[in-house]
Write a protein that holds these residues in place. Structure first.
Motif, mmCIF file in Angstrom:
data_model
loop_
_atom_site.group_PDB
_atom_site.id
_atom_site.type_symbol
_atom_site.label_atom_id
_atom_site.label_comp_id
_atom_site.label_asym_id
_atom_site.label_seq_id
_atom_site.Cartn_x
_atom_site.Cartn_y
_atom_site.Cartn_z
ATOM 1 N N GLY A 14 7.126 87.561 11.074
ATOM 2 C CA GLY A 14 6.187 86.465 10.923
ATOM 3 C C GLY A 14 5.976 85.998 9.495
ATOM 4 N N ALA A 15 6.583 86.679 8.530
ATOM 5 C CA ALA A 15 6.434 86.254 7.136
ATOM 6 C C ALA A 15 7.131 84.904 6.952
ATOM 7 C CB ALA A 15 7.041 87.298 6.200
ATOM 8 N N PRO A 16 6.573 84.030 6.139
ATOM 9 C CA PRO A 16 7.154 82.689 5.991
ATOM 10 C C PRO A 16 8.622 82.700 5.553
ATOM 11 C CG PRO A 16 5.043 82.833 4.845
ATOM 12 C CD PRO A 16 5.367 84.212 5.338
ATOM 13 N N GLU A 17 9.014 83.661 4.738
ATOM 14 C CA GLU A 17 10.386 83.720 4.224
ATOM 15 C C GLU A 17 11.331 84.550 5.090
ATOM 16 O OE1 GLU A 17 8.537 87.498 3.112
ATOM 17 O OE2 GLU A 17 7.808 85.440 3.041
ATOM 18 N N ALA A 18 10.826 85.134 6.166
ATOM 19 C CA ALA A 18 11.603 86.071 6.988
ATOM 20 C C ALA A 18 12.913 85.467 7.485
ATOM 21 C CB ALA A 18 10.777 86.549 8.176
ATOM 22 N N VAL A 19 13.942 86.320 7.489
ATOM 23 C CA VAL A 19 15.246 85.930 8.020
ATOM 24 C C VAL A 19 15.695 86.979 9.029
ATOM 25 C CG1 VAL A 19 15.969 84.659 5.956
ATOM 26 C CG2 VAL A 19 16.530 87.085 6.172
ATOM 27 N N VAL A 20 16.612 86.574 9.898
ATOM 28 C CA VAL A 20 17.206 87.512 10.836
ATOM 29 C C VAL A 20 18.296 88.265 10.081
ATOM 30 C CG1 VAL A 20 18.470 87.790 13.003
ATOM 31 C CG2 VAL A 20 16.741 85.981 12.776
ATOM 32 N N LEU A 21 18.171 89.576 10.042
ATOM 33 C CA LEU A 21 19.171 90.427 9.404
ATOM 34 C C LEU A 21 20.327 90.669 10.363
ATOM 35 C CD1 LEU A 21 19.911 92.219 6.981
ATOM 36 C CD2 LEU A 21 18.594 94.053 8.058
ATOM 37 N N GLY A 22 19.992 90.881 11.630
ATOM 38 C CA GLY A 22 21.023 91.128 12.631
ATOM 39 C C GLY A 22 20.450 91.120 14.026
ATOM 40 N N VAL A 23 21.335 91.310 14.986
ATOM 41 C CA VAL A 23 20.970 91.303 16.395
ATOM 42 C C VAL A 23 21.366 92.644 16.999
ATOM 43 C CG1 VAL A 23 21.410 90.163 18.618
ATOM 44 C CG2 VAL A 23 21.334 88.816 16.511
ATOM 45 N N ARG A 24 20.498 93.198 17.834
ATOM 46 C CA ARG A 24 20.809 94.459 18.517
ATOM 47 C C ARG A 24 21.838 94.181 19.601
ATOM 48 N NH1 ARG A 24 18.755 98.045 16.168
ATOM 49 N NH2 ARG A 24 16.828 97.847 15.066
ATOM 50 N N SER A 25 22.800 95.064 19.707
ATOM 51 C CA SER A 25 23.886 94.821 20.636
ATOM 52 C C SER A 25 24.288 96.104 21.346
ATOM 53 C CB SER A 25 25.095 94.268 19.876
ATOM 54 O OG SER A 25 26.169 94.060 20.727
ATOM 55 N N GLY A 26 24.737 95.949 22.566
ATOM 56 C CA GLY A 26 25.290 97.074 23.307
ATOM 57 C C GLY A 26 24.257 98.052 23.808
ATOM 58 N N GLU A 27 24.749 99.059 24.464
ATOM 59 C CA GLU A 27 23.900 100.058 25.092
ATOM 60 C C GLU A 27 23.097 100.877 24.089
ATOM 61 O OE1 GLU A 27 25.022 103.799 27.699
ATOM 62 O OE2 GLU A 27 25.699 101.908 28.596
#
Length: 152
Positions: A14-27
């Motif tokens: 929720g921070a204004p500058e926040a970015v997506v670092l990655g996505v969870r994948s797989g089991e």
């Protein structure tokens, strides 16, 4: 991305500058890192209702002095994470767009990076070790003692 500010790889979506670092994948839920940062604000509204964004993505945001894991200029979270023995899957350092500004990298180098893909920004009550590591009141020594007691 602000080049001067240090960033937390376990940041506040929720921070204004926040970015997506990655996505969870797989089991196993390991993190698949994005090649380039994507503003969290651009994707948060796409997460289905009832799904905690931290279950499917990891976010990075500025390190802040009021963080519960901060002690001076150090991050106690990465200290506790580094106390947990790694496994062979964690030998490679993942590619990451955050590295040059990452607090964990600055503090622990490759050790913190090797652990990063398996770190979750949310705790599951059924994982006592993860809960200990995430607790800012727990010391590295307490984590190490727990590990030693549970290896027997």
């Amino acid at each position: 991305m602000d080049k001067e500010q240090t960033w937390c790889p376990s940041g506040d979506a929720g921070a204004p500058e926040a970015v997506v670092l990655g996505v969870r994948s797989g089991e196993n839920g390991r993190l698949v890192y994005l090649a380039d940062p994507v503003p969290a604000s651009a994707v948060l509204d796409r997460v289905p209702e009832g799904v905690e964004p931290g279950r499917v993505m990891r976010f990075a945001s500025h390190c802040v002095s009021e963080c519960k894991h901060r002690r001076g200029n150090d991050c106690t979270l990465v200290e506790r994470i580094s106390a947990v023995p790694g496994n062979p899957e964690q030998e490679r350092v993942p590619r990451c767009h955050l590295r040059g500004r990452c607090t964990w990298w600055a503090q622990t180098g490759a050790e913190g990076c090797r652990r990063c893909p398996v770190i979750s920004t949310r705790n599951t009550e059924d994982d006592e070790l993860a809960a200990l590591v995430a607790d800012p009141d727990v010391t590295v020594e307490q984590v190490e003692r727990w590990i030693e007691n549970h290896r027997r």
